[in-house]
Design an enzyme around this catalytic site. Structure first.
Site, PDB file in Angstrom:
ATOM      1  N   THR A 245      10.362   1.919  -3.573  1.00 60.46           N
ATOM      2  CA  THR A 245      10.144   0.484  -3.360  1.00 60.46           C
ATOM      3  C   THR A 245      10.861  -0.319  -4.443  1.00 60.46           C
ATOM      4  OG1 THR A 245       7.978   1.007  -2.472  1.00 60.46           O
ATOM      5  CG2 THR A 245       8.336  -1.267  -3.156  1.00 60.46           C
TER       6      THR A 245
ATOM      7  N   SER B 173      -2.538   5.360  -0.587  1.00 63.57           N
ATOM      8  CA  SER B 173      -3.535   4.294  -0.380  1.00 63.57           C
ATOM      9  C   SER B 173      -4.496   4.728   0.726  1.00 63.57           C
ATOM     10  CB  SER B 173      -2.844   3.001   0.048  1.00 63.57           C
ATOM     11  OG  SER B 173      -1.962   2.572  -0.960  1.00 63.57           O
TER      12      SER B 173
ATOM     13  N   ASN C 279       0.843  -1.195   0.000  1.00 62.40           N
ATOM     14  CA  ASN C 279       0.000   0.000   0.000  1.00 62.40           C
ATOM     15  C   ASN C 279       0.876   1.241   0.000  1.00 62.40           C
ATOM     16  OD1 ASN C 279      -2.941  -0.881   0.224  1.00 62.40           O
ATOM     17  ND2 ASN C 279      -1.869  -2.180   1.727  1.00 62.40           N
ATOM     18  N   GLU C 280       1.206   1.664  -1.192  1.00 65.13           N
ATOM     19  CA  GLU C 280       2.118   2.783  -1.381  1.00 65.13           C
ATOM     20  C   GLU C 280       1.445   4.093  -0.982  1.00 65.13           C
ATOM     21  OE1 GLU C 280       4.990   2.054  -1.711  1.00 65.13           O
ATOM     22  OE2 GLU C 280       5.545   0.889  -3.467  1.00 65.13           O
ATOM     23  N   PRO C 281       2.236   5.166  -0.823  1.00 65.74           N
ATOM     24  CA  PRO C 281       1.655   6.457  -0.463  1.00 65.74           C
ATOM     25  C   PRO C 281       0.435   6.775  -1.322  1.00 65.74           C
ATOM     26  CG  PRO C 281       4.028   6.620  -0.509  1.00 65.74           C
ATOM     27  CD  PRO C 281       3.689   5.231  -0.965  1.00 65.74           C
TER      28      PRO C 281
END
Ligand code: GLP
Length: 632
Positions: free
Chosen positions: A186, A171, A167-169
């Site tokens: 990432t 999300s 859940n990347e920035p």
């Protein structure tokens, strides 16, 4: 209180800062045994009730020791996993289950193949699903979690962007299982696993933040100094979709389980006087005063009593008098860390210098875990040591061959092949044959196959050449560079290396032969599974073997930081300044590592930041500084 217990009402001063319950353990193995014991209790309790347990599992290097401990509990203590159902957090999109970097394969190798969990109880998002079927497949995953009764305990790691799962920035709090585009950081972090950033998949399928928060309990593990900053933000900062781990603050049974290094930026560790009473020794006073100086953006000598009082550091004044006196003593402490003589200045009074004057010259042993580490972190210092007449040896601990892209090996092999054809005599035909073999092997293995011995050797040779060239720029002749080729590296792969006694034997032999007066080494703060950490452990274990010998008593160990983080000003025991020319020389040395992406190597910025921080404390203004901490 056990890790899995509900946190209850938060009581202490530290928890004013920490908004999620945080347990600090000595190291990852202590944390993992504690957590595994709790999981085992849960499994056994459910077995007694004839019920299943639903575990949410994570990948990455963080949970590896936890899985090892579960396997041990199964093999040695008879813990059965027959009643366990698992759901993994995520999977790269586009990778087949047997791809060496797929999370599916990771889970089989690290856990499932070694325990008695029924195959049908294992759930991992399907990375092979076609784009038009992704949505359905994600819905189905959610449905399966629900049908299993929801997740009892979800294990989490944390990425450097603060992500949980993938859940990347950005999300949202309510996101569910879905496909996501991976963040640049990432992908960069995964570059070593995939032999280059270009090969890291761009997309992944991940449980959403909402899916994760739906678990009854959450335990997020983090090990090593490179996680310290993001752990602090997730635990103490605002809840934000920029850092999905911060949403754990909204869960009523979530725990961060962190080791000493990963906790180092939490207020209770970093600024302990803000959360309780501390012993104001020299080190603590230096830490507080340099922090005040950075905080108020004032040189140390301009701090006044109010600055101390307003920031919770007033106790220092009670013990030591006025700000004026404290300022002067801390200013001197910091000033005395600065030296252009990292090997000690012969014939001078060394009582206030970081390194002793005698003996001179010193035998200096510089350990570089990967070929480029030492030049990158202390190229300027190496240059000074050589110039100042010391006997410097650079020990390159691992071959680094896993970092060399196939393209570089192809290029060298092709040149060799062509040369053999151009010269066309018998002496070169062996080389030509070897080159053709290497080219064929590279072709055959494809992008993710394992390198053959020939390919590995060629890649290692390329780096050997580059490190010799780089060392020469720093003034070191090629005879002064030794290659240890530690066996753990040759047998392993990134995030899964295993050090053995054989590695310690190699390092011990080198130490015994050289008996240095000074050692430079790195690694102790990094992730425990990181190559740098293992290399450092081989040095510590080897030194331990000689602890009663006089040369060890007379040897100082200076620690440098790898690329994971800069040293705080208060941590620095020796600061070696660099002029613009010296910095340029170091950059020239770094550029010799042509086969490695220059992005990974740039250390200019870090050295300049350290210099700026010193300048801001009121020290002289240098172009750049290389910094070291003395091993206690
Ligand atoms: C990946 C995984 C995460 C994991 C993170 C950190 O992004 N999807 O679940 O927490 O890596 O990995 P490591 O544990 O190797 O630091």
């Amino acid at each position: 209180m056990s890790i899995l217990d509900s946190p209850g009402k938060q009581q202490t001063q530290k928890e004013l800062y920490e908004k999620t319950r945080t347990v600090i353990v000595k190291d990852s193995s202590a944390g993992c045994s504690q957590l595994a014991a709790e999981v085992a209790d849960l499994i056994r309790q459910r077995q007694g009730e004839n019920k299943n347990v639903v575990l949410g599992l994570a990948t990455g290097s963080t949970p590896v020791p936890f899985y090892k401990e579960l396997i041990r509990l199964h093999q040695q203590e008879g813990l059965s996993f027959k009643n366990v159902i698992t759901f993994n957090l995520d999977e790269y999109h586009g990778l087949a289950p047997d791809h060496r970097e797929s999370y599916n394969r990771f889970m089989r190798e690290q856990l499932f193949d070694h325990i008695d969990i029924p195959q049908e109880n294992i759930n991992i998002p399907d990375g092979t699903v076609s784009l038009d079927a992704v949505y359905e497949s994600c819905l189905d995953y959610e449905k399966r979690i629900e049908e299993a009764g929801g997740i009892d305990l979800q294990i989490l790691g944390i990425g450097r962007t603060g992500h949980i799962g993938f859940n990347e920035p950005g999300s949202s709090r309510d996101s569910r299982t879905r496909m996501i585009t991976l963040d640049r950081i990432t992908r960069r972090d995964a570059a070593a696993d995939f032999l280059g950033e270009a090969h890291v998949p761009r997309h992944a399928i991940t449980m959403g933040v909402g899916t994760i928060l739906g678990a009854k309990r959450l335990v997020l593990m983090a090990w090593g100094g490179n996680k310290a900053e993001i752990v602090q933000q997730a635990v103490e900062g605002k809840v934000t979709d920029r850092i999905s781990a911060s949403f754990l603050q909204e869960h009523d049974n979530a725990t961060f389980l962190v080791d000493q290094a990963a906790s180092s930026q939490l207020t209770r560790m970093h600024l302990p006087w803000l959360v309780g009473s501390v012993e104001w020794d020299r080190k603590m006073i230096k830490r507080a005063v340099t922090w005040l100086s950075h905080r108020f953006e004032k040189p140390i000598l301009r701090l006044v009593d109010e600055d101390y009082n307003e920031s919770g550091a007033g106790e220092i004044l009670t013990a030591s008098g006025r700000a004026y006196n404290v300022n002067i003593s801390v200013f001197d402490l910091v000033k005395h860390t600065i030296t252009g003589w990292p090997g000690g200045k012969p014939g001078t009074d060394d009582t206030q210098r970081p390194e002793r004057a005698e003996p001179h010259p010193k035998r200096v042993l510089i350990f570089s875990p990967e070929p480029s580490d030492a030049v990158m972190s202390l190229g300027g210092t190496i240059h000074r040591l050589v110039e100042q007449g010391h006997e410097v040896k650079l020990a390159v601990q691992t071959s680094g061959s896993l970092r060399v892209p196939d393209l570089a090996a192809q290029k060298f092999a092709a040149v060799l092949q062509e040369m053999a054809q151009v010269i066309g005599d018998n002496t070169s035909s062996a080389g030509g044959e070897y080159a053709s073999q290497v080219l064929a092997q590279l072709e055959e293995k494809g992008l993710f196959g394992d390198d053959s011995e020939d390919v590995k050797r060629l890649k290692a040779l390329i780096l050997r050449g580059e490190v010799r060239d780089a060392a020469l720029v720093c003034g070191l002749e090629s005879e002064a560079v030794v290659f240890q080729d530690l066996p753990f590296y040759e047998k392993g792969r990134y995030r899964q290396f295993q050090m053995t006694d054989e590695d310690v034997d190699c390092t011990a032999a080198l130490l015994e032969e050289y008996q240095p007066h000074q050692i430079y080494a790195t690694g102790h703060l990094a992730d425990p599974s990181a190559l740098q950490t293992l290399c450092y452990r081989s040095i510590e274990d080897a030194l331990e073997r000689f602890k009663d010998e006089s040369w060890v008593g007379d040897c100082r160990v200076w620690l440098y930081r790898g690329k994971e983080s800069e040293m705080n000003s208060y941590e620095i025991d020796m600061a070696v300044p660099m002029s613009p020319e010296q910095l340029e020389l170091k950059s020239e040395a770094i550029r010799k590592f042509q086969s490695i992406s220059q992005d990974e190597l740039d250390s200019r910025g870090r050295n300049q930041t350290t210099a700026k921080r010193y300048d801001q404390l009121g020290m002289a203004e240098y172009e750049a500084i290389e910094s070291f901490q003395r091993r206690g």
